[in-house]
Scaffold this motif. Structure first.
Motif, PDB file in Angstrom:
ATOM      1  N   ASP A 126       0.842  -1.203   0.000  1.00  0.00           N
ATOM      2  CA  ASP A 126       0.000   0.000   0.000  1.00  0.00           C
ATOM      3  C   ASP A 126       0.874   1.248   0.000  1.00  0.00           C
ATOM      4  OD1 ASP A 126      -1.897   1.955   0.317  1.00  0.00           O
ATOM      5  OD2 ASP A 126      -2.587   1.308   2.287  1.00  0.00           O
ATOM      6  N   GLU A 127       0.717   2.082  -1.045  1.00  0.00           N
ATOM      7  CA  GLU A 127       1.391   3.377  -1.110  1.00  0.00           C
ATOM      8  C   GLU A 127       0.399   4.521  -1.204  1.00  0.00           C
ATOM      9  OE1 GLU A 127       4.803   3.754  -3.709  1.00  0.00           O
ATOM     10  OE2 GLU A 127       4.994   1.574  -3.837  1.00  0.00           O
ATOM     11  N   ASP A 128      -0.902   4.218  -0.997  1.00  0.00           N
ATOM     12  CA  ASP A 128      -1.957   5.218  -1.164  1.00  0.00           C
ATOM     13  C   ASP A 128      -2.527   5.746   0.150  1.00  0.00           C
ATOM     14  OD1 ASP A 128      -1.826   5.224  -3.892  1.00  0.00           O
ATOM     15  OD2 ASP A 128      -3.436   3.780  -4.184  1.00  0.00           O
ATOM     16  N   SER A 129      -2.538   4.936   1.192  1.00  0.00           N
ATOM     17  CA  SER A 129      -3.255   5.307   2.412  1.00  0.00           C
ATOM     18  C   SER A 129      -2.639   6.506   3.128  1.00  0.00           C
ATOM     19  CB  SER A 129      -3.313   4.116   3.375  1.00  0.00           C
ATOM     20  OG  SER A 129      -4.067   3.070   2.803  1.00  0.00           O
ATOM     21  N   LEU A 130      -1.305   6.573   3.166  1.00  0.00           N
ATOM     22  CA  LEU A 130      -0.619   7.663   3.849  1.00  0.00           C
ATOM     23  C   LEU A 130       0.319   8.364   2.877  1.00  0.00           C
ATOM     24  CD1 LEU A 130       0.326   5.819   7.175  1.00  0.00           C
ATOM     25  CD2 LEU A 130      -1.540   7.457   6.835  1.00  0.00           C
ATOM     26  N   PRO A 131       0.378   9.693   2.907  1.00  0.00           N
ATOM     27  CA  PRO A 131       1.263  10.412   1.973  1.00  0.00           C
ATOM     28  C   PRO A 131       2.731  10.093   2.227  1.00  0.00           C
ATOM     29  CG  PRO A 131       0.366  11.899   3.650  1.00  0.00           C
ATOM     30  CD  PRO A 131      -0.355  10.610   3.801  1.00  0.00           C
ATOM     31  N   LYS A 132       3.478   9.915   1.141  1.00  0.00           N
ATOM     32  CA  LYS A 132       4.920   9.661   1.182  1.00  0.00           C
ATOM     33  C   LYS A 132       5.285   8.438   2.010  1.00  0.00           C
ATOM     34  CE  LYS A 132       6.053  14.590   0.742  1.00  0.00           C
ATOM     35  NZ  LYS A 132       6.806  15.721   1.335  1.00  0.00           N
ATOM     36  N   THR A 133       4.360   7.488   2.115  1.00  0.00           N
ATOM     37  CA  THR A 133       4.573   6.326   2.974  1.00  0.00           C
ATOM     38  C   THR A 133       4.216   5.050   2.234  1.00  0.00           C
ATOM     39  OG1 THR A 133       4.036   7.634   4.934  1.00  0.00           O
ATOM     40  CG2 THR A 133       3.966   5.239   5.171  1.00  0.00           C
ATOM     41  N   ARG A 134       5.061   4.035   2.402  1.00  0.00           N
ATOM     42  CA  ARG A 134       4.807   2.723   1.836  1.00  0.00           C
ATOM     43  C   ARG A 134       4.643   1.717   2.963  1.00  0.00           C
ATOM     44  NH1 ARG A 134       9.393   0.330  -1.867  1.00  0.00           N
ATOM     45  NH2 ARG A 134      10.301  -0.275   0.130  1.00  0.00           N
ATOM     46  N   ILE A 135       3.570   0.952   2.880  1.00  0.00           N
ATOM     47  CA  ILE A 135       3.286  -0.076   3.879  1.00  0.00           C
ATOM     48  C   ILE A 135       3.264  -1.424   3.176  1.00  0.00           C
ATOM     49  CG2 ILE A 135       1.655  -0.903   5.607  1.00  0.00           C
ATOM     50  CD1 ILE A 135       0.537   1.968   5.710  1.00  0.00           C
ATOM     51  N   SER A 136       4.020  -2.385   3.697  1.00  0.00           N
ATOM     52  CA  SER A 136       4.048  -3.731   3.123  1.00  0.00           C
ATOM     53  C   SER A 136       3.954  -4.750   4.254  1.00  0.00           C
ATOM     54  CB  SER A 136       5.330  -3.965   2.326  1.00  0.00           C
ATOM     55  OG  SER A 136       5.461  -3.049   1.268  1.00  0.00           O
ATOM     56  N   ALA A 137       3.277  -5.837   3.990  1.00  0.00           N
ATOM     57  CA  ALA A 137       3.184  -6.928   4.955  1.00  0.00           C
ATOM     58  C   ALA A 137       3.118  -8.238   4.184  1.00  0.00           C
ATOM     59  CB  ALA A 137       1.952  -6.775   5.846  1.00  0.00           C
ATOM     60  N   SER A 138       3.770  -9.268   4.707  1.00  0.00           N
ATOM     61  CA  SER A 138       3.761 -10.558   4.021  1.00  0.00           C
ATOM     62  C   SER A 138       3.936 -11.681   5.025  1.00  0.00           C
ATOM     63  CB  SER A 138       4.867 -10.621   2.960  1.00  0.00           C
ATOM     64  OG  SER A 138       6.148 -10.562   3.564  1.00  0.00           O
ATOM     65  N   VAL A 139       3.460 -12.858   4.648  1.00  0.00           N
ATOM     66  CA  VAL A 139       3.671 -14.055   5.460  1.00  0.00           C
ATOM     67  C   VAL A 139       3.883 -15.232   4.517  1.00  0.00           C
ATOM     68  CG1 VAL A 139       1.171 -14.479   5.648  1.00  0.00           C
ATOM     69  CG2 VAL A 139       2.756 -15.521   7.305  1.00  0.00           C
ATOM     70  N   LEU A 140       4.895 -16.016   4.806  1.00  0.00           N
ATOM     71  CA  LEU A 140       5.232 -17.209   4.041  1.00  0.00           C
ATOM     72  C   LEU A 140       5.141 -18.403   4.974  1.00  0.00           C
ATOM     73  CD1 LEU A 140       6.525 -18.558   1.436  1.00  0.00           C
ATOM     74  CD2 LEU A 140       8.727 -18.210   2.589  1.00  0.00           C
ATOM     75  N   GLN A 141       4.464 -19.455   4.538  1.00  0.00           N
ATOM     76  CA  GLN A 141       4.350 -20.651   5.371  1.00  0.00           C
ATOM     77  C   GLN A 141       4.876 -21.875   4.636  1.00  0.00           C
ATOM     78  OE1 GLN A 141       0.487 -22.744   6.365  1.00  0.00           O
ATOM     79  NE2 GLN A 141       1.092 -22.134   8.447  1.00  0.00           N
ATOM     80  N   ASN A 142       5.719 -22.628   5.339  1.00  0.00           N
ATOM     81  CA  ASN A 142       6.120 -23.947   4.862  1.00  0.00           C
ATOM     82  C   ASN A 142       4.946 -24.875   5.146  1.00  0.00           C
ATOM     83  OD1 ASN A 142       7.107 -26.689   4.922  1.00  0.00           O
ATOM     84  ND2 ASN A 142       9.194 -25.885   4.996  1.00  0.00           N
ATOM     85  N   ALA A 143       4.293 -25.370   4.110  1.00  0.00           N
ATOM     86  CA  ALA A 143       3.055 -26.122   4.287  1.00  0.00           C
ATOM     87  C   ALA A 143       3.264 -27.482   4.946  1.00  0.00           C
ATOM     88  CB  ALA A 143       2.359 -26.302   2.935  1.00  0.00           C
TER      89      ALA A 143
END
Length: 394
Positions: A324-341
């Protein structure tokens, strides 16, 4: 003291280069200095097979500075040199080391029909977000630390472009080895019915043929992108390149597939969500991973084998990410999760990056490794790492 002197020297060299580039008759020159300083807070996991009581630290600081020169002659020929000063990851509280991140030339031939590239260059390929099995130039890409993705690979390639697409023939050498140890390299790219199709193939005396393939396409008015990214290798890599091979049921002469499939949904503007699934046929299952960890635990603390891998070693994964680069000005938000199944262990990460001026940005990036005993991420030497980073560009 060393780091202060390195940054001062960096600034002086930048100023000299700018002055030289202003001389009449010279090629156009762009100089791009960048300095990254980051601090890491690490939560050590003493139960890990990789735990090193004397070597591992609770806090680490790192300097990573690069100075890039771009020279262009009438938009037909170009040369790039990017030198770096960095704190070694293997000895983060020690001194600094010099490294050539990139050093390559590109020249257009036959009126621009052909493009010759030779040297050391950063170049990634494939539509996968987390990883790109089809990218045969970067099979050993560091998936844990993005700063170590900034160093290029040596290759020479002649490419031809046309209305139907692009084809390249090249050679990827193995440094300090005979030419026969290097890889012949083929790349192809085209588009059919809106589907972006890419093909790669390498041939090497020991690994024989490896074929990378990918396809991607946007749907629903460019709101949904679907992709597949994979490779077929006729032989497994040697234990010298991938140490887990010694514990896999797949032997050196066995072929295998590594495939990633997923999609990215554009919610609005620069806000998107990604989901991917990965299957590495020759990756380690739970028993094989336990045997691998047992061998690590038996190593002496000072051994290089006691250090964790920067690749994912398992067989089946699921990945979910939000950007997300739209919610806050001049701010980038990233989140991720990887799972070994197979073992249910997870690797989760959040990043908040903000530009406080055109030249400076700050970021905080907490990362978490969780899982049970003998699981891939549950055995990482740290249960969490918090990165605090400042980046300056001129």
């Amino acid at each position: 003291m060393i780091r202060s002197a390195a940054i001062t020297l960096f600034a002086l060299v930048s100023g000299i280069a700018r002055a030289e580039g202003e001389s009449p008759g010279e090629p156009s020159i762009k100089v791009r200095p960048e300095v990254i300083y980051r601090q890491l807070s690490l939560a050590r996991r003493k139960s890990s097979a990789f735990h090193r009581p004397k070597e591992d630290k609770d806090t680490v600081d790192q300097l990573y500075a690069t100075l890039r020169y771009d020279l262009n002659w009438e938009y037909e020929d170009a040369a790039v040199l990017e030198a770096g000063i960095r704190t070694p990851r293997e000895s983060p509280n020690g001194g600094t080391e010099l490294v050539i991140q990139q050093g390559f030339i590109e020249s257009q031939l036959a009126g621009g029909l052909f493009l010759l590239t030779t040297g050391k260059k950063v170049e990634f390929d494939g539509p996968g977000i987390l990883m790109n099995p089809s990218d045969l130039l970067n099979e050993d890409k560091d998936l844990i630390d993005p700063l170590y993705q900034r160093e290029g690979k040596f290759f020479t390639r002649l490419a031809i472009s046309g209305v139907a697409g692009k084809v390249g023939l090249g050679f990827i050498p193995l440094r300090a080895a005979f030419a026969g140890k290097g890889k012949a390299w083929l790349q192809g790219q085209t588009q059919i019915a809106g589907i972006d199709l890419r093909l790669q193939a390498t041939m090497q005396s020991e690994d024989k043929a490896t074929t990378g393939f990918s396809a991607s396409r946007f749907f629903a008015g460019d709101r949904l992108e679907l992709h597949v990214d994979g490779r077929y290798q006729s032989r497994q890599r040697s234990p010298g390149e991938q140490r887990e091979r010694s514990f896999s049921s797949f032997k050196h002469l066995d072929p295998s597939m590594f495939v990633l499939a997923g999609g990215r949904f554009v919610i609005a503007g620069k806000r998107s969500a990604t989901i991917e699934f990965m299957q590495n046929q020759s990756g380690l299952d739970r028993k094989e991973f336990r045997d691998f960890l047992a061998s690590i635990e038996a190593q002496d603390e000072a051994s290089n084998d006691k250090k964790p891998d920067s690749r994912f070693l398992g067989r089946t994964y699921a990945f979910l990410a939000f950007h997300d680069e739209d919610s806050l000005p001049k701010t980038r938000i990233s989140a991720s999760v990887l799972q070994n199944a197979l073992d249910q262990s997870t690797f989760a990460s959040v990043e908040l990056r903000r530009s406080i001026s055109p030249l400076i940005s700050l970021s905080v990036n907490p990362t978490f490794f969780s899982g049970g005993t003998d699981s891939e991420f549950g055995e990482m030497p740290f249960s969490s790492i918090i990165y605090l980073q400042a980046t300056g560009r001129i």
